[in-house]
Design a protein around this motif. Structure first.
Motif, PDB file in Angstrom:
ATOM      1  N   VAL A 132      47.945  38.498  48.092  1.00 17.88           N
ATOM      2  CA  VAL A 132      47.627  37.127  48.492  1.00 17.88           C
ATOM      3  C   VAL A 132      47.460  37.042  50.006  1.00 17.88           C
ATOM      4  O   VAL A 132      47.866  37.932  50.749  1.00 17.88           O
ATOM      5  N   GLU A 133      46.860  35.942  50.415  1.00 20.95           N
ATOM      6  CA  GLU A 133      46.694  35.639  51.846  1.00 20.95           C
ATOM      7  C   GLU A 133      46.816  34.132  52.014  1.00 20.95           C
ATOM      8  O   GLU A 133      46.646  33.366  51.057  1.00 20.95           O
ATOM      9  N   ASP A 240      62.136  39.364  49.953  1.00 18.57           N
ATOM     10  CA  ASP A 240      62.264  40.509  49.047  1.00 18.57           C
ATOM     11  C   ASP A 240      61.249  40.406  47.918  1.00 18.57           C
ATOM     12  O   ASP A 240      60.774  41.423  47.407  1.00 18.57           O
ATOM     13  N   GLU A 241      60.958  39.166  47.537  1.00 22.86           N
ATOM     14  CA  GLU A 241      60.098  38.937  46.382  1.00 22.86           C
ATOM     15  C   GLU A 241      59.420  37.582  46.503  1.00 22.86           C
ATOM     16  O   GLU A 241      60.012  36.626  47.002  1.00 22.86           O
ATOM     17  N   LEU A 242      58.176  37.510  46.062  1.00 21.95           N
ATOM     18  CA  LEU A 242      57.438  36.258  45.954  1.00 21.95           C
ATOM     19  C   LEU A 242      56.836  36.201  44.554  1.00 21.95           C
ATOM     20  O   LEU A 242      56.342  37.207  44.048  1.00 21.95           O
ATOM     21  N   PHE A 243      56.884  35.022  43.932  1.00 23.05           N
ATOM     22  CA  PHE A 243      56.196  34.904  42.644  1.00 23.05           C
ATOM     23  C   PHE A 243      55.661  33.489  42.454  1.00 23.05           C
ATOM     24  O   PHE A 243      56.134  32.530  43.063  1.00 23.05           O
ATOM     25  N   VAL A 249      50.556  31.637  32.529  1.00 23.14           N
ATOM     26  CA  VAL A 249      51.042  33.006  32.738  1.00 23.14           C
ATOM     27  C   VAL A 249      52.566  33.071  32.789  1.00 23.14           C
ATOM     28  O   VAL A 249      53.145  34.150  32.631  1.00 23.14           O
ATOM     29  N   GLY A 250      53.218  31.940  33.004  1.00 18.30           N
ATOM     30  CA  GLY A 250      54.666  31.938  33.166  1.00 18.30           C
ATOM     31  C   GLY A 250      55.032  32.285  34.591  1.00 18.30           C
ATOM     32  O   GLY A 250      55.148  31.413  35.458  1.00 18.30           O
ATOM     33  N   ILE A 251      55.197  33.582  34.859  1.00 15.07           N
ATOM     34  CA  ILE A 251      55.543  34.069  36.199  1.00 15.07           C
ATOM     35  C   ILE A 251      54.580  35.186  36.584  1.00 15.07           C
ATOM     36  O   ILE A 251      54.394  36.146  35.827  1.00 15.07           O
ATOM     37  N   GLN A 252      53.983  35.059  37.767  1.00 14.97           N
ATOM     38  CA  GLN A 252      53.096  36.099  38.299  1.00 14.97           C
ATOM     39  C   GLN A 252      53.696  36.632  39.600  1.00 14.97           C
ATOM     40  O   GLN A 252      53.705  35.947  40.623  1.00 14.97           O
ATOM     41  N   PRO A 253      54.231  37.869  39.574  1.00 18.61           N
ATOM     42  CA  PRO A 253      54.769  38.433  40.817  1.00 18.61           C
ATOM     43  C   PRO A 253      53.644  38.733  41.827  1.00 18.61           C
ATOM     44  O   PRO A 253      52.558  39.181  41.449  1.00 18.61           O
ATOM     45  N   ILE A 254      53.919  38.457  43.081  1.00 16.62           N
ATOM     46  CA  ILE A 254      53.032  38.859  44.176  1.00 16.62           C
ATOM     47  C   ILE A 254      53.482  40.240  44.633  1.00 16.62           C
ATOM     48  O   ILE A 254      54.665  40.444  44.915  1.00 16.62           O
ATOM     49  N   GLU A 261      55.077  44.714  51.066  1.00 14.26           N
ATOM     50  CA  GLU A 261      55.056  44.881  49.619  1.00 14.26           C
ATOM     51  C   GLU A 261      56.374  44.376  49.040  1.00 14.26           C
ATOM     52  O   GLU A 261      57.427  44.510  49.666  1.00 14.26           O
ATOM     53  N   PHE A 262      56.302  43.816  47.834  1.00 20.94           N
ATOM     54  CA  PHE A 262      57.454  43.134  47.256  1.00 20.94           C
ATOM     55  C   PHE A 262      57.894  43.769  45.942  1.00 20.94           C
ATOM     56  O   PHE A 262      57.097  44.387  45.239  1.00 20.94           O
ATOM     57  N   THR A 263      59.157  43.556  45.617  1.00 20.67           N
ATOM     58  CA  THR A 263      59.684  43.965  44.323  1.00 20.67           C
ATOM     59  C   THR A 263      59.395  42.860  43.300  1.00 20.67           C
ATOM     60  O   THR A 263      58.849  41.811  43.635  1.00 20.67           O
TER      61      THR A 263
END
Length: 281
Positions: A132-133, A240-243, A249-254, A261-263
């Motif tokens: 993403v940006e 640590d994480e973005l979603f 879709v429910g949840i889409q991890p970035i 980069e994220f977990t």
């Protein structure tokens, strides 16, 4: 088949005129709903959001627009498209009836319902690359109207074009205070250490149905704290994480924002709990 004011028509039928206020002025709302084998997910939340949004836009709510009536209309349309034993994406549009210019001749409404087959019955965690940006050409103006799912989606359209032209999977929107509001197609959550943040509605984000479900799950998540608070662009690369969350879709991890980069550990945990909640409901 499409449902137009309660009557089923062939999808190729010419049902909307050029005077339709949803087309002419964006004077319309919509709900995007997931229906799994004849079960409307989170139906009560969708219904009450639609009713509240119609009141805010001063639309006249018909006496027969009960939860049971609209549910039956949705399922009638799903059945007509032979999707009762499958999973469907349903879009229900509500528009003010024709007449007038900026000032409507009437606050009465019409509606239509469309369906689309989906591949997965429940919510799967997509761990493919998802970059993403920030979209900075235009900004969200915080306020009650920005929380509604209306047909005025120009910033989402332009942001989607920007993402496509620059090979991003999505973009994050900023408000006029330059804080991060949401993604183009869903609400944003940020995880840092044991704190999970999401922007409050006062920042201008959509009053998302899946946002509400995830917030309820996070509040019961042992060892984590939920905060509805502003997110600055500088926090994104420290996370640590973005979603992203939405009802389809429910949840889409970035997976990546710029060089960071994220977990997807929390995303995985939450999507398991979300599917469990659906099975038990």
């Amino acid at each position: 088949m499409v449902n137009f004011n309660g009557t089923l028509h062939n999808a190729s039928s010419n049902l909307l005129s050029l005077e339709n206020r949803g087309y002419a002025y964006g004077d319309a709302l919509f709900e995007t709903i997931k229906v799994v084998h004849g079960k409307i997910l989170f139906w009560e939340d969708h219904y009450f959001r639609l009713m509240a949004s119609m009141r805010i836009l001063r639309m006249e709510i018909p006496m027969n627009f009960t939860m049971e009536f609209i549910e039956s209309e949705i399922l009638k349309t799903v059945d007509a498209n032979q999707l009762l034993k499958a999973t469907a994406r349903v879009r229900m549009n509500v528009h003010r009836v024709e007449g007038g210019k900026y000032t409507p001749s009437s606050n009465d409404i019409g509606y239509n319902i469309l369906t689309e087959r989906l591949a997965s019955d429940f919510f799967d965690l997509n761990t493919d690359a998802y970059t993403v940006e920030l979209f900075k050409d235009f900004y969200v103006a915080p306020g009650l109207l920005s929380t509604l799912k209306s047909n005025n989606r120009n910033i989402n359209i332009l942001g989607s074009i920007f993402a496509k032209e620059n090979n991003f999977e999505n973009c994050l929107l900023l408000n006029t205070d330059k804080t991060v509001v949401e993604a183009l197609n869903g609400n944003l959550f940020l995880v840092k250490d044991r704190v999970i943040k999401t922007p409050p509605l006062s920042e201008g984000c959509l009053k998302g149905i899946m946002r509400k479900q995830i917030m309820e799950l996070v509040e019961k998540l042992e060892g984590y704290v939920l905060e509805e608070t502003s997110i600055s662009p500088f926090e994104l690369q420290k996370a640590d994480e973005l979603f992203i969350t939405n009802c389809i879709v429910g949840i889409q991890p970035i997976t990546k924002y710029r060089k960071k980069e994220f977990t997807a550990e929390v995303s995985k945990l939450l999507i398991e709990k979300l599917n469990t909640k659906i099975r038990l409901s």
